[in-house]
Structures are given as C-alpha cells and as structure tokens.
Design an enzyme around this catalytic site. Structure first.
Site, PDB file in Angstrom:
ATOM      1  N   VAL A 242       0.833  -1.198   0.000  1.00  0.00           N
ATOM      2  CA  VAL A 242       0.000   0.000   0.000  1.00  0.00           C
ATOM      3  C   VAL A 242       0.877   1.262   0.000  1.00  0.00           C
ATOM      4  O   VAL A 242       0.926   1.999  -0.974  1.00  0.00           O
ATOM      5  CB  VAL A 242      -0.941  -0.004   1.234  1.00  0.00           C
ATOM      6  CG1 VAL A 242      -1.665   1.330   1.361  1.00  0.00           C
ATOM      7  CG2 VAL A 242      -1.930  -1.160   1.132  1.00  0.00           C
ATOM      8  N   CYS A 243       1.584   1.440   1.112  1.00  0.00           N
ATOM      9  CA  CYS A 243       2.299   2.704   1.309  1.00  0.00           C
ATOM     10  C   CYS A 243       3.479   2.825   0.361  1.00  0.00           C
ATOM     11  O   CYS A 243       3.914   3.933   0.059  1.00  0.00           O
ATOM     12  CB  CYS A 243       2.742   2.815   2.767  1.00  0.00           C
ATOM     13  SG  CYS A 243       1.336   2.671   3.882  1.00  0.00           S
ATOM     14  N   VAL A 244       4.032   1.700  -0.079  1.00  0.00           N
ATOM     15  CA  VAL A 244       5.068   1.743  -1.109  1.00  0.00           C
ATOM     16  C   VAL A 244       4.435   1.605  -2.486  1.00  0.00           C
ATOM     17  O   VAL A 244       4.744   2.353  -3.412  1.00  0.00           O
ATOM     18  CB  VAL A 244       6.107   0.615  -0.891  1.00  0.00           C
ATOM     19  CG1 VAL A 244       7.209   0.699  -1.946  1.00  0.00           C
ATOM     20  CG2 VAL A 244       6.700   0.700   0.508  1.00  0.00           C
TER      21      VAL A 244
END
Lengths: 225, 225, 225, 225, 225, 225, 225, 225
Positions: H123-125
């Site tokens: 998600v965050c990457v």
C-alpha cells in the site's frame, strides 16, 4: 468444448479441440530425484491428466529418456490409463524437441495447443516448451504433474516459464479448462477425475452424499409421522 | 510372530499375538478439519494399518462419533479392507472408553496391546489411550494414521502421549513391528502394504524390477554372443 | 579418552573405550524413501561417523536388510572408510536384534555402549535400540545419520527414543563426545572429519587460514619497511 | 460430567467438577510480541475456553501484568464472555503465584485441577504452573490459548511442561475433555463453541446442513412424483 | 529476589541468590556454523543474559574453545557488558567440565543453580550440563542463547536435555525468572533488557509512550476549552 | 553441440559453442552470509558448473572482490577443477562489469551467451548481468550456484532477473542445456557431473547397477539349472 | 474517490467510481479443498471486501457453481453483509464468463474495473479474469480472498495472473486503494473493516486507546496536584 | 559514483547522483502488523538505508500516516540517523502521492530515481511507486526495508511490482548499487553499514581480524626464533 457449450466465453482459455497432451520422461528413476512435489502427488496428477485427455479424446504423446538406464521405466499408469497414447522412443536426446520423430508426431496431430508435463520440469518440460513456443505453438506447462530436484529449481523454472510466454498451470486448472461445463454426459467421470488430483474433493463428496441421505431419510421419517 | 521367528529378539517390541487395532472416528467430516497430515496420506495410512491387521489376523474394532451428523460417515475403505472388523456404535460419548460396549468389546479380544488411531488425535485417540493405559493396557498411538486440527495441536499431542506412557508410533513402524521377517509366506503382500503407507517404496520397487530385467536381458544377450 | 584426558570430567558422557558403532541398513534403495534429512547429508554423516570410529578404533558392525532386493546395496563408502568393519548378513529379519549372529557379534565386542544409526530410524534403529536397552546396554541413536520417511515420522521417533531411555544424539555431538580434547595426536584428522558432518566448518577454516596468511604477510611487509 | 455420563470411563481425564480456568495476562500489548500462533487464533481460542468454562460453570480467574503500562489492557472478550470471572489485580509480580491474593482466590475455588492459559506461555503460564504443580494441583497448560515470542520458545516451553509433569493440551482438547458427551442439553451451544476454536468445523457444519436440506427436498420431490 | 519479594510463591523457580551464568564458547567462528537461530538473535540473547546477570549480580564465567584457531574470538559484547566476568582458558578440552580450573571456578561461586548457554548447544552446553547435573547442580540450558548446526540437531538436543533432567529454557524466560517483580528499583533497566531479547517489545513500548502523550495532550487541550 | 546433434531442435536453448562461464566472487567469507541455499550445495553446484564447462571447453572467467579482506579467498575447487580458467583481479569494484579488464576478457572470448553465477546473487551476479544484458549479451543467471543473504533477497532477485530479461536457471538445467544428448563420448563423465549437482541421482545409479547385477546373476543361475 | 480527494495523485490506482466486485464460488464445499490460506482468513477477507464495497457503493455480483451439489452453499456472510448484491445462477459452467447472464450483468454495471475473488483462484477467478481482460476490462485478482488447493497451485496462479496482465492484489490493498483518505465521513467504519482483514490492527487499536486513556488520566491526576 | 569510478560499467544500475530515498510510514503501530519480515530486521534495514543515503548525500524524504493515531510514531532511528531528512506531513491521504506537498518535495530534489521503502509494502510503497512510475520516474522498491501483513501479501506485492515496471530490490543490493567501489574514502563506514543490514557480515569481519592478528603474531614469533 465448442460443441457442448453455446456460450461465447472462454476466448482466453485453451481450446479443447486444438489441444494435445505431451508426457515427457515420467520415469521412476527420475522420480526419486524430485523434491518440489511428493511423488505420490506427482503420479496422481499425471494420472488425472491422462484420464481427462483420454476421456475428451485429446491426442497423447509419451516419451522417455534412456528407459533402459538409471532413469528407469515410464510409470506404468500411463499404459493402463491411455492405451492409445503414442510412445516416441528417443536416441539419447535430453530435449524431446531435438528428436525429429517426436516433432513430427506432434505436428501430425494438427493441434497448436500443447499441454506439457514431465520430469525434470526445468529440463524435460522447459526445453521442448521453449522450442515449441519458438515454433509457434501455444504451450502450457503443468507444474504439479512435473517435478524438479529442489524447491529453488521449482521457483526458478516457474519464473523462466512466465518470462518466456509459456503458460504455467496446475493439474486441477487443466481439468477445469478442458471440462468447462457440468452439463455434459461425461460429468460423473470428470467428477471422479477431480478426486484424483484433489483428494480432498473426494472427502467433500462423501460427506455430501451421506448428509443428503440423512436428509432424505429424515424427511421420509417425518412424512411417516 | 513367535510362530515364525525363532529368535530371542523383539522383547521390547509389540507382540503380534497380543495386539488389537482400534480405529476411532475416521469420518469424512472430521477429516476436513485435519491440518497436520494431508487427508490423502491419512487415509492411505489407515488403509495400510487395516490391511496389515487383516492379513495377520489382529482383531479390529471401529467406531464413529455421531456419523449421522456433520462428523460424517466412516471412510468407506474400512468396510472394504476389513469386512470382519467389529463396529461399535456410540451414544454420543466423545471418548470411546466412556462407552461400555466399546470397552467390553476391547476386553473380549483378550489382547493387552492396543494399537490406536483416529481423528482427532488429541481427543479421539488421546482419551481412550489414557484410559486404556490407566486400565493396564499397553497402548500405541499411530500419529500419522490420525489427525489433529493444527500443527501446534499435533506437537502438543505428541508430547502428552510421551509424558503419559502411551507409545507414539507411525504407520510404517507398526507394519514393520508386526511384519518382523521377510521369510514368511505373506512377504509379497506385506511388501505391497508398505507401498501404501510409503509410496516412494513403490517407485523404488518399480525401478528395481526394471533394472533387474535389463540385467537379465543383457546377460542373455551376452551369452548369445 | 581416559588415556588422553587427565580430567575428572565427562562422567555423564559416553566412554570411548566402551563404545561400538552399529550401522544398520544404510542401503541405497531405502535412502530413496528418506524425507527428514537430505540423502547427501545422511551419507556425509554416516561417513563422518565411520571415520571417527575407525580413527579411534571403535568396533564397527554393519548389516543390511535384503540387499539383493529393492532395498539395494549398502552405501559403498562404508567399505571404503572402514574396511575392518564386521558385516553381519541377515535372514530376512527386519529387526537386527532378531538375528542371533548379530547379537552375538555385538556381545563379542565386550562394549556396553552402542552408537546406532540406520534407515529407517523408526524401524531399523528403533527396534534394536529398544531391544539393546532392554538387554542392559547404553544406547545412543544418531538421528541425522539415520533417516525416516516423513517429518512426522522423524518427530515421532525422537519422542519414542526419549520416552524409552535411548539417548537421541546427532553426528556432530558423537564426534565431539569421542573427540574430547584438541591436545591429541589425531587432532588434525578429527578437524577434517568435522568438515564432513558440518560443511560450514570447512568454510570457516578456509577463511581462517587465508586471514592468518594475510596477517603474516602484512607483518613481514611491515617489518621490511 | 459425572452427573451426565453414566460410564465408568474417563478416569484419566480431567474432572469437570474439580476444574477451574485461570487466564493469565491476555493483554493486547503482550499479544504484539507473540510469534508462535496468530493473534487471531489465540484470541479465538481464549474466547472458546472462556465460553465452555462459563457454560459448564467452571470458576474463572483472570489477572493482568501492569495493565496501565505497555503490556496493555486485557482483551475485552473476557469481560463480555465471562462477566462472572474474578479479576485479581497484581502488584508488579511477573509470576501470578507470587501474589498472595491470586493463590488464595485459586484455593477458595476448592478445585484441584487448574486449566491455565496466558501470554507468554514460557513465563506467565510456566511460572504459576510449576508452582501450582509443586503445591499439589493437577495442572493443564493450554498452549494454543497462550503465546510465546518465538517458535523456538514455543518448542522449549512444551518440553519444559512435559518434563515438569504439567500436562500440555490444546483448546479443542480441553473443550472435548469437558464436553464428554453429545447427549446433554448444552450440545448445540458446545457445537457452536467448537467452531470458534476450529473454524473449519463451521464450514463442515454448513456443508452438512445444506446437503441434508437437498436430500430432504429431493425426497419430497420424489415422493410427489 | 527473596529480599525484594515477600511472597511465598516461586518455590519451583530458579533462586536468583543461588544462580550463576556460564557462557560457553560464544565464538565468531563457531557462530558461522549455527543454523537453528540467526546469529543476530543469538548475539542479542547472549547480550541480554549478560546484562540481566550483571545487573542482578550473578557470577558470570566465560570460556572459549581454541580462540586462536578457526573457532574465533569470543563475541566482544561479553567483555563490554560484563567486565567483571571471569574468563577461564582451556587446554583443548571440548567439554568445559573436563577442565579442572573451570569446575573449580564454578564451585567457588558457591551457587548450585547453573544457567548455561553456548555454541554448539549439543556439545558445548550439553556436555557440561550433563556433568554438572550428575554432580548435583540444578542446570538450565538457554537454548536461544545457544546455537546448533542444524534444525535437526536443535530438536534432538532439546529432547536430550529434557530426558536428562536439564531444564530447557529461553532467554526471555530466564530474564523473567530472575526479574520476578516490577516493584523494584531496577525495573526501568530490566524493561530495556527485555527489548534486547524481544525486539517487538521495544516497538510496543514506543507505541505506548506516543499514545499516552497523545492522550495527555488531548486532555490538556480539552481542559483549555 | 551442433557438431554432435543433427537435430533441428534447441533453437530456443543456449548454444554451447557461443557460451562462456563467469564465476563471480565465490569467496569463503561471503559464503558465510549466504542463507538461501546451503553452502555445501552452493559449492557442489559451482563445482558441477566448472566441470561441465571444462569438459565442453567453454571459456571460464573467475574474479574476486577484495580477496585479501574479510570476503576471503576463492573456493579452492575452482583452481582444481578448472586450471585453465582466467582470473581477473579487480581494483575494489563491487560490480565486475565496472572493471575494464573484466569486460575486455569477456569480449575477447567472442561468446555472446554468458552463464553467470556468484555471491551475492543480488549484487555480484545482478550488476554485471544487467550491464551485460544492456550491452547485448544473452545472460543466464544460475541461481543455485549463487547465494543471497536471505530468502526474501533470493525471491526478490529472481523477480528482478525475470523483469530484466536475464534468464534465471539452475545448475542441473545448465548441465542439461549443454549436454543435450547421451549419444556422445563424454556421456559417462557427464553422468558423474549430474551426481554432483543432484546427489540423489548418484543413489539412483547405485541402486540401478546393483539391481542390474542381480538380474544378470539370476539369469546366469537360471541358465545353469 | 474523486469527490473526496482533491489531489492529482492515484492515476495508476483503481478508480473507485469505475469498479465492481465479483465474488465467484465462495462455497463451503470448495472451501474444504483450499490449502494456500486458512479458511478462517479467507472468509474474513471476503467479508472485508464485501463490507468495503457495500460501504462505498460498488456493485457486487455473486455466483455459485452447482450449489445443490458437493460444492456446497455460498458462505452465508455474503447475504448478510451485502443484501443488495446481485446473484447470478449458472447452468453448470465452470467459467462464470461462459454464462451469458453473468457477462450481461457485469456489463450492465457500466464499470470497466473488475475486482475478482473466488475459489479456486486458479479456475473460478483465473478463467473469467482472462476472459474479462481479453474483453478490455481492467482486472484485479484478490488472491487472499480466493483459495487454491495447494501452495504450488497458488504460486503458479500468481505467475499466470502477472503474465496475463491481470493485477494480483490482496484484500488489505484493495481496501486501501478504495479508501484513499482518512479525511472522509466513513473513516471510522473503514478502520473497523481493516481489523477484519488484518486482525493485528485491532490489537494495535486496543493498545492505543488504552494508552491514550492512561495518558489522559495521568494528565488529569497531575493537573489536580 | 561517476566522480569516483572511471569505469564505463554500471549503465544498467541506479545512478547515485540522480537518486533520492523516500521512507514511507515506518511507524511503530503499523510495524506490529508486519508478518513477512521480523520487525528487528525491518528496522535494521531502514537504518542501513538511511545511513548510506546520508553518507552519500542522497536527499531523504520521510512521511507518516496519521502519526497521532494507532499507526503510531515514526521509528526514532530516522531522526537520529538523518537529521537532515525532510518530513512531509499528510492530511489523511493513504497514498503519499495524493499529497501535493509530498509530490512537490520529491520534484524539488530534481532526482529522477526514487528508492522507496515503507509499511505496508502493498500500500504505502505500492501506491506512490505506481504513481511515480506513471509520472516518469525510475522507481526501486526496497522490499526488506518494507513490510506486509502476510507472506501471501508479500509474494503478491512482489509480483505486482515486477508486472508494473517497478524494480524490486533488497537493502543489501541498494547499498552495493550506491557503494560501487571499495577504493573510496568512505569505505570503512560503508563496511560498517553492511553489518547493519547483514549482521553475519559483522561476524565474518570479527573472525577475519582475529585470524589476521594471529597470523601477524605467529610471524613475529617465528621471526624471533
């Protein structure tokens, strides 16, 4: 199953009328070096493939690498389950596609979709798969009806198939891709073939049958009351 | 096999003449909760145990927990492979040893060594195993002809068996402990039973037979020269 | 090594002067069914045991189960590494302790500590281990110079050894328990034996030697400046 | 369940009338360090234990280690499922048995069989388990309703329990050992509790119910024909 | 901590006033052969043990096996964290208990409870553990502050410890067993030591502190409104 | 082997006449950080590659990264098995392709297919593989004759190879891709090389030879009767 | 969420306004053959997908393969969580895309991004995914809200998705890709949905809330002083 | 390092002069949901990345998702190791690329190669990686300095990166790709950074130094003789 299924779906799937099954070097000596699947599962998967192909009349071609030597004989299930399969002897070639008779036998089927399985996956399947792909065939490699000598080899082989445009697939998916619909006369036998490749499915069917019988008996009992 | 084997060995092993096989709740519904062995292996192991016990004339007692409910029917192989087995119905008891008829049936065999397998190992085997041990029997728990709902349960169960004086054992070891010598008339059938519990042994036998045939044929060929 | 080591320690360890090595059924056919250790590691461990026993003059007894059949021949390393080992043929007994000649050969060594390894661990090691323990011997079972047909069998076997008073041990620990001190003339050869059972130790030794050489060369270079 | 079960079996099992459940430090901060079971499974198992104990009226004692600090609050399910549980606050003691009020609360139950679970298994369960065992209680440690910070810790803890005479057990076995018979009024709720600790059992029950309904409907349909 | 904890609990636990820590052959060359725990975790665990022992004033004895050779130097953390530890050089003995000076140094501490860790677990810990147990000491073997060359060795070693009456334990449990209560002046430092052996505990503490600060700030904000 | 194999197959495989083997930084210090394959297997695979390349006269180029430092010396098998290999020293470059002499040495072979292996796979193989690919070479990365410091690194490296058009392959597949046919004079030596990379193949061959001998002897015996 | 999020980011992500959720054959009989994810996790993930899709008003289409037979009924959570979902019955087709009504129902949504999950991944998701991709849809396959009968099948399926341009994704990523910002009215319910797919997130939230309360209470206490 | 390395190699590698490091949501609450790498390894890898980037003067941008909530604070090592890093607060966006200030901060660096790591990887990457790739950046995703909530998520994320043209990489490879040559003034500090990401490298260096010292001392001793 164009002749069974009226739907317009399945355009991206294999066409059962255009497919042949190639079984490459499923030999008992080689089996003893396989470490990415148990030999019991490997044999069951090969048997399931052989049965579905026989049932749906796909051409089957078998071959072996030096079966008089340590590689050992072909697993005997092949001859039992597919007496009509064509066996192509080789003259020492590791890569079946290096053998002219093998290539001619494939071409003679007239099929352009090749479902391949064999031992080792990284060699006996990979080499003819790459050559067949280069020659214009659609190639499916059945990785759990094949075997490699290590888990690392297995992962590497999968990556090389994907990179090369060979479609990696498993036995249960091949059966389904050929099966396509339960509204066909062979449904009962196909159900039985599923239980070979996916033994838990047999357990599910047994539980189902018993529960249905219990339901039926209870209904009968209630009706009598 | 005192009557086959003249040796003074085996004093620490189970005595085939004093042993009975108890198969507890091998039901298809329960199978679907087993996670420490594949159901395919579990069923093969139970079949192998049933065959060796039948061949060597050990009493076999089977039972089931609520077979009309979700736990499902006994695996049908039991009835096929051991038609002479005694089935004891239960009245809802989880622990077979809580059922008087079951205990009486065990006692009627006159055997003091009980080989137990079942699903779940931690319950359906553990409870009667502990009770039987407390009642003075020698108890063997066949862990791979049994099944538990998690790997953690499986390890815990093994530790509890060992702690309680119940002997943990596997199917292949039970067969060997009953088999004891290849110089007996049943040797060929016993070899076949090994291939059920240890499928790789079948592969070894196939490779062996082929290589022996090659050796024989080459000798014949050399002799002719 | 009472004659090497003046210390009063080691009372709880095996006494090298009272120990014999029993190698049971390390046959190439059986190897192909082993799944709890790789065959490469298994053979290396058996070789390491054979070498340390030969070096320290422990009696070695070997035996095989039906070596003319599918179980296959003994691994050839045994004859190479321990030409003085006594081979005891069997008459079909699965349990070596069921063979009178085997038991007599063990007794003739006069040793009361038996270091056993074999294939399968759960059978070919377990059965004579239990019998020998019952007959008053101290028994060590070398689990990684032995092999079982599944991980579950391996765990179960370990629990049964522990429960029965047979000491479970690994190859590297046996070597150390016999070795006991680096202040002995055989130290260099023992170091080499460690690298067979623990290949990473070889890598450590190579790195060490190179770094020592670098240190020496740098010193020489500095001294010249 | 002496009052439910007329059988003479179960002598080696825990006596439901003599048992209490101790839940030790099931705190959300500690949960985040647990690595031998998923936190989801751990919580489900604790909930299942709490429900069966509540249903069968076993005393339940809970406690927490520094719940105002990083160890965090008790999992809220405990208060929901067992509002009658007795909570014992501690004064910083790691070992609940070091807290006099805790020991007195246990003793006041009058029960001699203690079923313990907690986080960490190797500490919060192990310490009071060893102390209680030394004080003459029968102690069961529920390893999958407990958690340890590594797989290695988990295996080590299991070995220490077994060595110390504490009985290692899993949640599903505790439920069964308390349950004992399906011929009791609480059977339906107990079945539901099984599905919490063994979620696959829920799936089995759903399949069963559907298949029974199909059987009943087909019978009705046939009867009409 | 009798002098800290008024409770009568803990009788079955180790007595901090009677314990010494023995660190055996934690050498960088040997570390490179360890395969049952990562070297990073192993070193962290040894550091945590060293710190708790130093904090609570347990005697610490270190030793090394041939540190000038491939086995390599002791991990430097030992000297940093426990400058007061007594180092006992050996004369080539594999088993530290074979070295008279080592045994005398242990005896001179006057402690009867020995907490041992080392590399290899199966050798450098096992041998002195067995000898010390035979000499009447209470012995704890810290398995995750020790290392073995294979997973199979690790499991085997654990079984042998349990069989021999040596108590297998992990680093986090040793810290807790010495710690015993949060109501002591060293609590903050002990909390920090936990984060070394159980790094996830550090994360829990960081999250806790931040959330507490948020709560405090929100309260302040609300109060101002 | 165009000169051995008349077939038109193998177009998609590597051409033995156009291939060179590059062995990158197989140093004993780096080996001690490898965690995705055992060092024993890694060394065996590198040896097998070196032997097949030497046998079939492929150019071999070796290089090392700072062999006077902690990375350690090249594994000595390289010099033993391929005395004709060209060693290229580097001036501190991590990426061999950053070293002009290395690139020139590769170009001087005149080969366009590069078979690379090294430690770490993600660095010492990846970097020159990407650069060589960019420079127009066909690049094969032999992942099990290489090593990475974690399983996660190994999987990631495999994905990056596939993404970049570098062909991931294993040692056994390289041997087969070079071997191509058993009808060649080097067949016996190639069979021996297989046993290095796939030790189970040795076991299969030993079982085969023994069984063939048994077959031959039994035939002789029957003929005499 | 164009209407919520003013940013120009997310061009490469799925567009919530153009997406539909297809749930394919989540049937309890099929669940019992799933081996690459636990059934408990699979059901939780399907529930989480259903909830987020319902909350954000994505069309949901469900279908089942022969629900009157052994494949069993749809998991009942679907009807509970998404009463508005459209159920499409099939006439025996294995591939939902072979069913005209199913394709029409998909087309009628007007969405071009299809989020698919089902059992088996390799069949019930793969086949319509390939067909939909060929028909011009953007297809996401949610692999942990789907299930395959072996780990090998799971790895193979993932490779085939990637090779075919179907985007492999997990449940938590789908939620996030739809969620996009915490500054929206549904934030609290979305947080709750995360805890279904990622149960550890619930634990984190519980610890957080407690710590915040402690901080607030301490502040209050300090303020009073 | 064009200014250090005269070679023409490395064209396919990242250019240190064109690279920036983006650290996304390394928050202690999120860490507690990571299951594909240990948190200890994750933090060490992030620290190593931060140190090499700081040493080689790469711009570093950090950001956090709702750090006042359950996601928790950024790991404090970031501020310690890279005081010059630019922190970009977000307004609730899950995808950092949805935040205009973040994108502007990235663009202001003028770098076209982005090295990204974060929690969750999927998600965050993944989200900013896909967006940045679509915006024309070269994107590297450091998978072991990132974390996902399951092994299945981790494998899926890796496949999606590869499919999308984002380069998957590990921490050790990033360091090497930036490092490029040992002939540079920062070599000693870079060596130290390696030991953070690959702790076994530290052990190798310690063994090396000691052995070199032994070699030097022995040389000195020999010279004196």
């Amino acid at each position: 199953m164009g002749h069974v299924l009226p739907s317009g779906g399945g355009k991206a799937l294999m066409n059962v009328d255009d497919a042949a099954l190639l079984l490459l070097d499923h030999q008992t000596g080689l089996f003893q070096t396989v470490k990415d699947v148990t030999v019991a599962e490997l044999r069951a998967n090969v048997s399931a493939l052989t049965r579905i192909a026989t049932l749906l009349k796909l051409p089957i071609i078998t071959t072996a690498s030096e079966p008089e030597g340590p590689n050992g004989p072909l697993m005997p299930e092949l001859a039992e389950l597919a007496p009509h399969a064509v066996y192509v002897p080789r003259n020492g070639e590791v890569n079946a596609w290096d053998n002219d008779l093998f290539v001619q036998t494939v071409e003679k089927t007239g099929k352009k979709t090749l479902i391949m399985a064999g031992v080792w996956t990284s060699v006996c399947v990979m080499f003819p798969a790459l050559d067949a792909k280069a020659a214009g065939f659609n190639v499916y490699a059945v990785v759990d009806a094949s075997g490699d000598p290590s888990q690392m080899a297995s992962r590497t082989t999968l990556a090389r198939f994907a990179q090369s445009g060979v479609v990696p697939i498993t036995t249960n998916a091949v059966i389904c891709e050929l099966h396509r619909t339960w509204r066909r006369p062979e449904a009962a036998e196909i159900a039985d073939i599923y239980t070979v490749a996916t033994p838990d499915y047999r357990t599910v069917m047994e539980s189902y049958q018993k529960a249905k019988d219990v339901g039926s008996a209870q209904k009968q009992y209630q009706d009598r009351m």
